[in-house]
Design a protein around this motif. Structure first.
Motif, mmCIF file in Angstrom:
data_model
loop_
_atom_site.group_PDB
_atom_site.id
_atom_site.type_symbol
_atom_site.label_atom_id
_atom_site.label_comp_id
_atom_site.label_asym_id
_atom_site.label_seq_id
_atom_site.Cartn_x
_atom_site.Cartn_y
_atom_site.Cartn_z
ATOM 1 N N PHE A 139 6.993 -5.159 -2.840
ATOM 2 C CA PHE A 139 6.297 -4.651 -4.028
ATOM 3 C C PHE A 139 7.055 -3.506 -4.699
ATOM 4 O O PHE A 139 7.090 -3.399 -5.916
ATOM 5 C CB PHE A 139 4.887 -4.182 -3.640
ATOM 6 C CG PHE A 139 3.940 -5.306 -3.315
ATOM 7 C CD1 PHE A 139 4.173 -6.598 -3.761
ATOM 8 C CD2 PHE A 139 2.795 -5.072 -2.575
ATOM 9 C CE1 PHE A 139 3.298 -7.643 -3.477
ATOM 10 C CE2 PHE A 139 1.898 -6.105 -2.281
ATOM 11 C CZ PHE A 139 2.150 -7.387 -2.732
ATOM 12 N N GLU A 140 7.640 -2.640 -3.869
ATOM 13 C CA GLU A 140 8.350 -1.492 -4.441
ATOM 14 C C GLU A 140 9.489 -1.926 -5.352
ATOM 15 O O GLU A 140 9.704 -1.373 -6.424
ATOM 16 C CB GLU A 140 8.919 -0.622 -3.314
ATOM 17 C CG GLU A 140 8.270 0.735 -3.239
ATOM 18 C CD GLU A 140 8.491 1.393 -1.884
ATOM 19 O OE1 GLU A 140 8.985 2.514 -1.860
ATOM 20 O OE2 GLU A 140 8.162 0.758 -0.854
ATOM 21 N N GLN A 141 10.227 -2.932 -4.878
ATOM 22 C CA GLN A 141 11.355 -3.444 -5.664
ATOM 23 C C GLN A 141 10.863 -4.056 -6.975
ATOM 24 O O GLN A 141 11.470 -3.883 -8.038
ATOM 25 C CB GLN A 141 12.091 -4.503 -4.833
ATOM 26 C CG GLN A 141 13.422 -4.914 -5.435
ATOM 27 C CD GLN A 141 14.040 -6.094 -4.696
ATOM 28 O OE1 GLN A 141 13.441 -6.651 -3.775
ATOM 29 N NE2 GLN A 141 15.220 -6.468 -5.100
ATOM 30 N N LEU A 142 9.735 -4.743 -6.892
ATOM 31 C CA LEU A 142 9.147 -5.366 -8.073
ATOM 32 C C LEU A 142 8.726 -4.308 -9.105
ATOM 33 O O LEU A 142 9.003 -4.433 -10.299
ATOM 34 C CB LEU A 142 7.936 -6.190 -7.627
ATOM 35 C CG LEU A 142 7.215 -7.039 -8.657
ATOM 36 C CD1 LEU A 142 8.159 -8.031 -9.303
ATOM 37 C CD2 LEU A 142 6.045 -7.761 -8.001
ATOM 38 N N LEU A 143 8.091 -3.254 -8.625
ATOM 39 C CA LEU A 143 7.636 -2.185 -9.525
ATOM 40 C C LEU A 143 8.805 -1.401 -10.104
ATOM 41 O O LEU A 143 8.780 -1.010 -11.270
ATOM 42 C CB LEU A 143 6.678 -1.262 -8.775
ATOM 43 C CG LEU A 143 5.274 -1.854 -8.612
ATOM 44 C CD1 LEU A 143 4.549 -1.252 -7.426
ATOM 45 C CD2 LEU A 143 4.461 -1.651 -9.895
ATOM 46 N N GLU A 174 3.332 5.775 -8.942
ATOM 47 C CA GLU A 174 4.571 6.535 -8.704
ATOM 48 C C GLU A 174 5.640 6.213 -9.743
ATOM 49 O O GLU A 174 6.510 7.027 -10.029
ATOM 50 C CB GLU A 174 5.110 6.241 -7.297
ATOM 51 C CG GLU A 174 4.262 6.866 -6.195
ATOM 52 C CD GLU A 174 4.742 6.473 -4.799
ATOM 53 O OE1 GLU A 174 5.944 6.167 -4.643
ATOM 54 O OE2 GLU A 174 3.906 6.464 -3.876
ATOM 55 N N PHE A 175 5.585 4.992 -10.274
ATOM 56 C CA PHE A 175 6.549 4.603 -11.322
ATOM 57 C C PHE A 175 5.969 4.844 -12.723
ATOM 58 O O PHE A 175 6.504 4.360 -13.719
ATOM 59 C CB PHE A 175 6.933 3.125 -11.163
ATOM 60 C CG PHE A 175 7.799 2.858 -9.966
ATOM 61 C CD1 PHE A 175 9.162 3.097 -10.008
ATOM 62 C CD2 PHE A 175 7.254 2.385 -8.779
ATOM 63 C CE1 PHE A 175 9.964 2.855 -8.913
ATOM 64 C CE2 PHE A 175 8.046 2.140 -7.669
ATOM 65 C CZ PHE A 175 9.414 2.383 -7.734
ATOM 66 N N GLU A 176 4.869 5.577 -12.767
ATOM 67 C CA GLU A 176 4.183 5.863 -14.038
ATOM 68 C C GLU A 176 3.802 4.591 -14.790
ATOM 69 O O GLU A 176 3.949 4.486 -16.009
ATOM 70 C CB GLU A 176 5.029 6.812 -14.912
ATOM 71 C CG GLU A 176 5.193 8.178 -14.248
ATOM 72 C CD GLU A 176 6.022 9.157 -15.079
ATOM 73 O OE1 GLU A 176 6.449 8.793 -16.193
ATOM 74 O OE2 GLU A 176 6.221 10.276 -14.604
ATOM 75 N N LEU A 177 3.334 3.619 -14.018
ATOM 76 C CA LEU A 177 2.760 2.404 -14.590
ATOM 77 C C LEU A 177 1.264 2.457 -14.291
ATOM 78 O O LEU A 177 0.864 2.595 -13.141
ATOM 79 C CB LEU A 177 3.399 1.160 -13.966
ATOM 80 C CG LEU A 177 4.883 0.954 -14.310
ATOM 81 C CD1 LEU A 177 5.490 -0.116 -13.423
ATOM 82 C CD2 LEU A 177 5.060 0.570 -15.784
ATOM 83 N N TYR A 178 0.459 2.368 -15.349
ATOM 84 C CA TYR A 178 -0.972 2.629 -15.219
ATOM 85 C C TYR A 178 -1.787 1.363 -15.492
ATOM 86 O O TYR A 178 -1.451 0.592 -16.398
ATOM 87 C CB TYR A 178 -1.383 3.735 -16.191
ATOM 88 C CG TYR A 178 -0.549 4.984 -16.004
ATOM 89 C CD1 TYR A 178 -0.738 5.799 -14.879
ATOM 90 C CD2 TYR A 178 0.449 5.326 -16.921
ATOM 91 C CE1 TYR A 178 0.045 6.940 -14.692
ATOM 92 C CE2 TYR A 178 1.226 6.465 -16.734
ATOM 93 C CZ TYR A 178 1.023 7.261 -15.615
ATOM 94 O OH TYR A 178 1.804 8.376 -15.426
ATOM 95 N N PRO A 179 -2.870 1.165 -14.711
ATOM 96 C CA PRO A 179 -3.659 -0.055 -14.894
ATOM 97 C C PRO A 179 -4.266 -0.147 -16.289
ATOM 98 O O PRO A 179 -4.737 0.840 -16.843
ATOM 99 C CB PRO A 179 -4.742 0.052 -13.821
ATOM 100 C CG PRO A 179 -4.779 1.477 -13.409
ATOM 101 C CD PRO A 179 -3.423 2.038 -13.654
#
Length: 237
Positions: A139-143, A174-179
């Motif tokens: 998941f981390e790599q994807l994000l 953590e990647f500043e991607l918000y729902p």
């Protein structure tokens, strides 16, 4: 069954380890396109089903797909070429790590139905394992890739096991991607939630829509919501 016929296209899947399943169809039908994407990226495309559905749903001119497994890559390429939108669809034979080394484009919509069996067992079929196991694409790599490749107003949409939702959202943060939108999926009204459809953007939203989708009330008796979502694709809906 190697050939899967939808209303406006068909998908051959005899060379793919991961066959067409409800998850891919759900994501292809659900992924938000309110931002009128010009460019779309499907990470880990498999048969190409999600990219094909988005070609049908959107006016995007550039729809790129990424597939690491050679047989699946060839199959997706054939499926793209045999579709009505073959001038807009392109498949890259590469892993995500390779693809993001020299990113050339930003995408307005990034989608992924990532492999998510983090359990410790493996089967005898290596390509099926690769398609199913999380170690093929953490998941981390994807994000990280989404963060790198998403345009300013872009949307990133995934389908994951519900039990991974909290973990995935914390990582996204953590990647500043918000729902932006969350739909939780149940097979029937009485079963537990199995999947989470999640959409993210770079902008925090104050009023996050969260809903639930039930697929069927009895075997092959589909709910009005599921029919509404998939009726443009499934022949019998």
């Amino acid at each position: 069954m190697s050939k899967f016929q939808f209303k406006n296209f068909f998908v051959e899947q005899d060379r793919c380890a991961m066959k067409i399943g409800t998850d891919g169809v759900l994501l292809g039908a659900w992924a938000p396109i309110d931002n009128h994407p010009f460019s779309i990226l499907d990470i880990g495309t498999g048969t190409g089903i999600i990219a094909l559905m988005l070609a049908q749903r959107s006016a995007a001119q550039q729809i790129d797909a990424l597939e690491i497994d050679e047989a699946a890559y060839e199959q997706a390429t054939d499926n793209f070429e045999n579709s009505p939108w073959n001038d807009r669809l392109f498949c890259f034979h590469a892993g995500l790590d390779e693809f993001i080394e020299e990113p050339e484009d930003e995408y307005d919509l990034i989608v992924s139905n990532p492999p998510f069996y983090s359990e410790d067992y493996k089967t005898e079929n290596e390509s099926r394992d690769l398609a199913r196991f999380q170690d093929a694409m953490p998941f981390e790599q994807l994000l990280e890739a989404a963060d790198l490749l998403l345009s300013e107003q872009g949307i990133f949409a995934v389908i994951i096991p519900f039990k991974e939702e909290e973990n995935f959202m914390a990582l996204a943060n953590e990647f500043e991607l918000y729902p932006l939108k969350i739909t939780r999926v149940k097979g029937t009204p009485t079963t537990e939630i199995k999947r989470s459809l999640l959409a993210f953007s770079r902008n925090e939203t104050t009023d996050l829509p969260i809903d639930e989708l039930v697929i069927e009330t009895a075997r092959h008796v589909y709910t009005p919501e599921y029919i509404e979502l998939t009726k443009d694709f499934y022949l019998k809906m």
